[in-house]
Motif scaffolding. Sequence first.
Motif, PDB file in Angstrom:
ATOM      1  N   GLU A  91       0.868  -1.172   0.000  1.00  0.00           N
ATOM      2  CA  GLU A  91       0.000   0.000   0.000  1.00  0.00           C
ATOM      3  C   GLU A  91       0.906   1.224   0.000  1.00  0.00           C
ATOM      4  O   GLU A  91       1.678   1.434   0.944  1.00  0.00           O
ATOM      5  N   VAL A  92       0.846   1.999  -1.072  1.00  0.00           N
ATOM      6  CA  VAL A  92       1.800   3.080  -1.278  1.00  0.00           C
ATOM      7  C   VAL A  92       1.408   4.306  -0.454  1.00  0.00           C
ATOM      8  O   VAL A  92       0.313   4.841  -0.603  1.00  0.00           O
ATOM      9  N   HIS A  93       2.319   4.752   0.398  1.00  0.00           N
ATOM     10  CA  HIS A  93       2.110   5.976   1.177  1.00  0.00           C
ATOM     11  C   HIS A  93       2.843   7.166   0.567  1.00  0.00           C
ATOM     12  O   HIS A  93       2.445   8.303   0.779  1.00  0.00           O
ATOM     13  N   ALA A  94       3.933   6.888  -0.149  1.00  0.00           N
ATOM     14  CA  ALA A  94       4.696   7.961  -0.801  1.00  0.00           C
ATOM     15  C   ALA A  94       5.495   7.369  -1.944  1.00  0.00           C
ATOM     16  O   ALA A  94       6.017   6.254  -1.840  1.00  0.00           O
ATOM     17  N   VAL A  95       5.589   8.118  -3.037  1.00  0.00           N
ATOM     18  CA  VAL A  95       6.395   7.678  -4.181  1.00  0.00           C
ATOM     19  C   VAL A  95       7.248   8.854  -4.634  1.00  0.00           C
ATOM     20  O   VAL A  95       6.766   9.982  -4.765  1.00  0.00           O
ATOM     21  N   GLY A  96       8.533   8.597  -4.834  1.00  0.00           N
ATOM     22  CA  GLY A  96       9.432   9.650  -5.267  1.00  0.00           C
ATOM     23  C   GLY A  96       9.287   9.924  -6.754  1.00  0.00           C
ATOM     24  O   GLY A  96       9.072   9.016  -7.552  1.00  0.00           O
ATOM     25  N   VAL A  97       9.406  11.189  -7.129  1.00  0.00           N
ATOM     26  CA  VAL A  97       9.353  11.607  -8.535  1.00  0.00           C
ATOM     27  C   VAL A  97      10.778  11.912  -8.982  1.00  0.00           C
ATOM     28  O   VAL A  97      11.506  12.641  -8.305  1.00  0.00           O
ATOM     29  N   ASN A  98      11.165  11.366 -10.130  1.00  0.00           N
ATOM     30  CA  ASN A  98      12.549  11.462 -10.578  1.00  0.00           C
ATOM     31  C   ASN A  98      12.640  11.815 -12.057  1.00  0.00           C
ATOM     32  O   ASN A  98      11.698  11.613 -12.820  1.00  0.00           O
ATOM     33  N   TYR A  99      13.821  12.314 -12.458  1.00  0.00           N
ATOM     34  CA  TYR A  99      14.049  12.592 -13.871  1.00  0.00           C
ATOM     35  C   TYR A  99      13.908  11.337 -14.710  1.00  0.00           C
ATOM     36  O   TYR A  99      13.535  11.400 -15.886  1.00  0.00           O
ATOM     37  N   ALA A 100      14.208  10.184 -14.125  1.00  0.00           N
ATOM     38  CA  ALA A 100      14.025   8.935 -14.865  1.00  0.00           C
ATOM     39  C   ALA A 100      12.568   8.761 -15.281  1.00  0.00           C
ATOM     40  O   ALA A 100      12.277   8.219 -16.358  1.00  0.00           O
TER      41      ALA A 100
ATOM     42  N   PRO B 100       4.508   4.873 -14.378  1.00  0.00           N
ATOM     43  CA  PRO B 100       5.845   5.185 -13.873  1.00  0.00           C
ATOM     44  C   PRO B 100       5.915   5.074 -12.349  1.00  0.00           C
ATOM     45  O   PRO B 100       4.916   4.799 -11.685  1.00  0.00           O
ATOM     46  N   GLY B 101       7.108   5.314 -11.840  1.00  0.00           N
ATOM     47  CA  GLY B 101       7.317   5.304 -10.400  1.00  0.00           C
ATOM     48  C   GLY B 101       8.151   4.138  -9.942  1.00  0.00           C
ATOM     49  O   GLY B 101       7.692   2.997  -9.971  1.00  0.00           O
ATOM     50  N   ALA B 102       9.400   4.419  -9.545  1.00  0.00           N
ATOM     51  CA  ALA B 102      10.326   3.357  -9.147  1.00  0.00           C
ATOM     52  C   ALA B 102      10.612   3.362  -7.650  1.00  0.00           C
ATOM     53  O   ALA B 102      11.132   2.379  -7.133  1.00  0.00           O
TER      54      ALA B 102
ATOM     55  N   VAL C 203      17.177   5.019 -20.614  1.00  0.00           N
ATOM     56  CA  VAL C 203      18.339   4.206 -20.984  1.00  0.00           C
ATOM     57  C   VAL C 203      17.921   2.871 -21.590  1.00  0.00           C
ATOM     58  O   VAL C 203      18.568   2.364 -22.510  1.00  0.00           O
ATOM     59  N   VAL C 204      16.845   2.284 -21.061  1.00  0.00           N
ATOM     60  CA  VAL C 204      16.308   1.035 -21.614  1.00  0.00           C
ATOM     61  C   VAL C 204      14.890   1.303 -22.123  1.00  0.00           C
ATOM     62  O   VAL C 204      14.246   2.272 -21.708  1.00  0.00           O
ATOM     63  N   PRO C 205      14.372   0.481 -23.047  1.00  0.00           N
ATOM     64  CA  PRO C 205      13.042   0.733 -23.623  1.00  0.00           C
ATOM     65  C   PRO C 205      11.939   0.769 -22.571  1.00  0.00           C
ATOM     66  O   PRO C 205      11.987   0.053 -21.564  1.00  0.00           O
ATOM     67  N   THR C 206      10.948   1.611 -22.807  1.00  0.00           N
ATOM     68  CA  THR C 206       9.786   1.734 -21.934  1.00  0.00           C
ATOM     69  C   THR C 206       8.560   1.204 -22.658  1.00  0.00           C
ATOM     70  O   THR C 206       8.122   1.789 -23.650  1.00  0.00           O
ATOM     71  N   PRO C 207       7.992   0.093 -22.194  1.00  0.00           N
ATOM     72  CA  PRO C 207       6.814  -0.479 -22.873  1.00  0.00           C
ATOM     73  C   PRO C 207       5.564   0.355 -22.620  1.00  0.00           C
ATOM     74  O   PRO C 207       5.447   1.026 -21.588  1.00  0.00           O
TER      75      PRO C 207
END
Length: 327
Positions: A33-42, A61-63, A52-56
């Motif tokens: 259960e996600v309480h926070a997700v970081g936002v990144n240039y990736a 998003p969200g790593a 850097v690698v293909p995005t299907p």
Amino acid sequence: MKAVQFKEYGGPEVLNVIDAEKPVAKGRDVVIEVHAVGVNYADTARREGQYVVPTPLPYIPGAEVAGVVVEVGEDVTSVRPGTRVVTLIESGGYAEYALADVRSLIPLPDQIDYHTAAALPLQGLSAYHVLKTMGRLEKGETVLVHAAAGGVGTIAVQLAKVFGAGKVIATASTPEKLELAREMGADVLINYTEEGWEQQVREATGKKGVDVALEMAGGDVFYKTLKCLAPFGRLVIFGVASGEQSKFNPSSLMARNQSVIGFFLPQIMRKPELLLPSTQELFQYVIEGKVKLTIGGVYPLDQAQEVHTLLQGRKTIGKLILEPGNS
């Protein structure tokens, strides 16, 4: 559950809130259960199809996810529902629930809240391994940190000091951002929007140059940063924020025994012997106050478009967080 997805590559406008199927834990997977997700240039590079690698497609998003384990697969024995964790995943973080491999989970110390947890892994681990593993920073050496008021930059300035750097040179685009870099511990402040900033870097080192340089812009910044390297200097590339690929003559490195080194965090993630100890070390630095995280803003999930616009407009300081519970 609610999630943010894009079905085509493009600008922030391709991000849309959708109703998606809640993931199901099987095998070694867990549902968080996600309480926070970081936002990144990736995330923005994924959205633009420039990662850097293909995005299907379609893609959520969200790593960088912090939350609570609510379901475990039949092969999971090391964690139970209710465990507070942070993890790095390939995709799916911009959602109310996310799926993760149990082997990637890092239990959260009681002193670390969800916003801090989501702000630390990607940028913290990047700064840590760019400096230590790839940059091989030694005590007394000089470090150049570009975008020093950003997510990686603010942590890199502090970690460079923790690791014993003799001098940290920080670049940023505004006086406010340079002031933040100073507060993080930078010794020399340089505005990289000014012509001739690379000469300022060399002058700050007595024309010797820097031992380790962190570069994530590409294009002209890459070429000018190369000019800033000392003999035996290491330039570590960990991004191409400008979208401009750089070409150079590798033999130009020979005369001064210099190195250009690539860094890609997923490679570190595949090595538990590197990932887990460094994450635990970072948490301890935060608990002890040696590393302070700068949260630039916390936004509800349905403002993902606005957050991407802010991030790419270079109008932010520190880490941006999406909080699914607010949407």
